[in-house]
Scaffold this active site. Structure first.
Site, mmCIF file in Angstrom:
data_model
loop_
_atom_site.group_PDB
_atom_site.id
_atom_site.type_symbol
_atom_site.label_atom_id
_atom_site.label_comp_id
_atom_site.label_asym_id
_atom_site.label_seq_id
_atom_site.Cartn_x
_atom_site.Cartn_y
_atom_site.Cartn_z
ATOM 1 C CD GLN A 82 10.437 -11.209 -31.140
ATOM 2 O OE1 GLN A 82 9.762 -10.319 -31.058
ATOM 3 N NE2 GLN A 82 11.689 -11.460 -31.010
ATOM 4 C CG ASN A 120 5.880 -12.838 -29.042
ATOM 5 O OD1 ASN A 120 6.303 -12.012 -28.435
ATOM 6 N ND2 ASN A 120 5.932 -12.605 -30.584
ATOM 7 C CG ASP A 121 6.671 -14.876 -32.882
ATOM 8 O OD1 ASP A 121 5.774 -14.763 -32.392
ATOM 9 O OD2 ASP A 121 7.018 -14.097 -33.928
ATOM 10 C CG ASP A 162 8.833 -12.242 -38.545
ATOM 11 O OD1 ASP A 162 9.248 -11.206 -37.896
ATOM 12 O OD2 ASP A 162 7.478 -12.402 -38.827
HETATM 13 C C1 FRU Z 1 4.281 -12.896 -34.964
HETATM 14 C C2 FRU Z 1 5.193 -11.600 -34.834
HETATM 15 C C3 FRU Z 1 6.283 -11.405 -35.850
HETATM 16 C C4 FRU Z 1 7.223 -10.127 -35.069
HETATM 17 C C5 FRU Z 1 6.923 -10.665 -33.865
HETATM 18 C C6 FRU Z 1 7.048 -9.485 -32.843
HETATM 19 O O1 FRU Z 1 3.929 -13.348 -33.622
HETATM 20 O O2 FRU Z 1 4.061 -10.518 -34.952
HETATM 21 O O3 FRU Z 1 5.993 -11.028 -37.241
HETATM 22 O O4 FRU Z 1 8.541 -10.251 -35.522
HETATM 23 O O5 FRU Z 1 5.655 -11.170 -33.672
HETATM 24 O O6 FRU Z 1 7.016 -9.720 -31.510
#
Ligand code: FRU
Length: 478
Positions: free
Chosen positions: A57, A40-41, A169
């Site tokens: 992530q 993800n991020d 974050d």
């Molecule tokens: C955004 C989020 C962030 C968090 C991360 C966890 O997509 O929810 O706020 O740090 O993903 O994977």
């Protein structure tokens, strides 16, 4: 490395060896994807000693997501990415339920990786006001491949008392002699806000203020970013809980920017948000300053919590999600514009020009540029993704007319007063549409049935260029 991280390392190596994800027909050629498992991020984007680093992530064991680590890849041109491993692992009492999102500060040959150490308690909690602990963590590394030290910089009792457990974050940057940090948060009154901190030594942080919405704008703001661009200070957030308004905010969650007025050092009330992307798959963008002064943004080309609406067939191949193409940011007539990094022009070695209409097949990784001559247009991709605009209606539509190709995605539209130029970047299972030099962008995943991509372009007086890369060709073929 402690005993737990050694064990993680072994398990991940085994997973990577056994993973079948490499064979997937959906894997893009230019975009960052996880070798196996879930992405993800984007995290810790930076350039250090000439090399671009992108962390993300990463849940290496399940393509459906799970415990979060930081995956790591590097590049010299923002297009060829090499997977470097999984340096940041949940291996401390303060990050044992996930090394969540964060950022990188590069100084004197070292990388300072700020992230959120997530802890979820066992019990019957709502995990909003109780049962979750967020720690602000710092991991130091020479090259991003090995973590040398990990420190806990803030624990839940360091955050303001009107906040829920959702604080996370950290994005850190240096300005003048000071370091600044923003973190996303949810108040007990269910308002999304951003906390602004300052530090003189990168470790001790003092709360300076908050960025708060003038009018409520969602219950939680994730993944904040603050940066200078052409004399403006930009705040970027990914809010949750914003209601759909006509064509706007149509996705489950959004990513928006606004310009901060005046001196940002004490925080401010903010307004005038604009969505960064009008497609289906775009979330949690982050930026970094390249050595040559460009502000470059990468976002997750995906969306959390959409399983009931749409999916990604790559899960069957053992992996899920990709990043957007790195995008250069600029401001034109007060509008934040995103365009693919200029390196992309070097990627293509074949191009053909066309006028008006075009029908045939194109490569699964290719670009199309089109001057519309101010008229309407329709592009039909893979007989199932329609991209169209008419000057009368002034809406650019992205519609999946075949739901298998959209894997559940349906229709998105973006108000565009005049469409002069369109740029389409197709990379196997991802499509990014840049309108009017990046003033408006729409991004989506898509899953064409055939590898040779059927395309029909209907643009009455338009002029276009189709570009692709052929391993056989060395020169431009115009
Ligand atoms: C955004 C989020 C962030 C968090 C991360 C966890 O997509 O929810 O706020 O740090 O993903 O994977």
């Amino acid at each position: 490395m402690n005993a737990l991280s050694r064990l993680w390392k072994q398990l991940i190596e085994k997973e990577l060896e056994q993973g079948k994800a490499g064979k997937s027909r959906w894997r893009p050629k230019l975009h960052i994807t996880p070798p196996t498992g879930w992405l993800n991020d984007p995290n810790g984007l930076c350039q250090s000693q000439g090399v671009y680093h992108a962390f993300y992530q990463y849940a290496p064991f399940q393509p459906e997501g799970g415990l979060k680590f930081w995956g790591h890849c590097t590049s010299r041109d923002l297009l060829h990415w090499t997977f470097e491993g999984v340096p940041l692992m949940p291996d401390q009492p303060e990050d044992c339920h996930g090394a969540y999102s964060g950022s990188a500060l590069v100084e004197e040959g070292k990388m300072y990786l700020y992230y959120t150490g997530n802890v979820k308690e066992t019990g019957d909690y709502d995990f909003i006001n109780a049962g979750r602990r967020s720690h602000t963590m710092l991991a130091v590394s020479k090259d991003g491949r090995e973590i040398e030290t990990k420190e806990v910089l803030m624990t839940p009792c360091d955050y303001p008392s009107d906040l829920t457990c959702h604080v996370r974050d950290p994005k850190v940057w240096k300005q003048g002699n000071a370091y600044y940090m923003v973190q996303g948060a949810r108040t007990k009154a269910d308002r999304g806000i951003v906390l602004l901190y300052a530090s003189e030594d990168k470790r001790h942080w003092k709360l300076l203020g908050r960025f708060e919405p003038e009018e409520d704008f969602g219950y939680m703001w994730e993944c904040p970013d603050v940066y200078e661009l052409e004399g403006q200070t930009v705040l970027c957030i990914s809010p949750q809980g914003v209601e759909t308004q006509g064509l706007k905010y149509a996705n489950v969650y959004q990513s928006v920017t606004c310009f901060l007025e005046g001196d940002f050092h004490k925080g401010a009330q903010v307004r005038g948000f604009r969505e960064l992307d009008g497609g289906f798959d775009f979330y949690a963008p982050q930026t970094f300053l390249a050595d040559d002064g460009r502000r470059i943004q990468i976002a997750w080309m995906g969306m959390p919590d959409v399983e009931e609406f749409y999916t990604n067939p790559t899960v069957e191949d053992g992996w899920q999600h990709m990043m957007t193409i790195p995008r250069e940011l600029s401001i034109r007539d007060g509008v934040l514009c995103q365009n693919p990094v200029r390196e992309l022009a070097q990627w293509w070695n074949c191009s053909h020009s066309f006028e008006g209409s075009f029908e045939g097949t194109v490569e699964s990784c290719c670009a199309l540029e089109l001057d519309t001559a101010g008229e309407g247009l329709e592009i039909l991709l893979a007989e199932g993704l329609s991209l169209r605009y008419s000057p009368e209606e002034k809406i650019f539509w992205m519609e999946f007319t075949d739901s298998a190709i959209g894997a559940g995605r349906t229709l998105r539209g973006r108000q565009v007063d005049k469409l002069e130029r369109l740029r389409l970047l197709i990379d196997v299972s991802g499509v990014e549409v840049f309108l009017n030099e990046g003033e408006d962008v729409l991004s989506t995943r898509f899953y064409p049935k055939e590898e040779a991509l059927a395309i029909r372009i209907d643009a009455p007086n338009g002029k276009g260029i189709y570009s692709y890369r052929s391993e056989k060709s060395s020169g431009k073929n115009l």
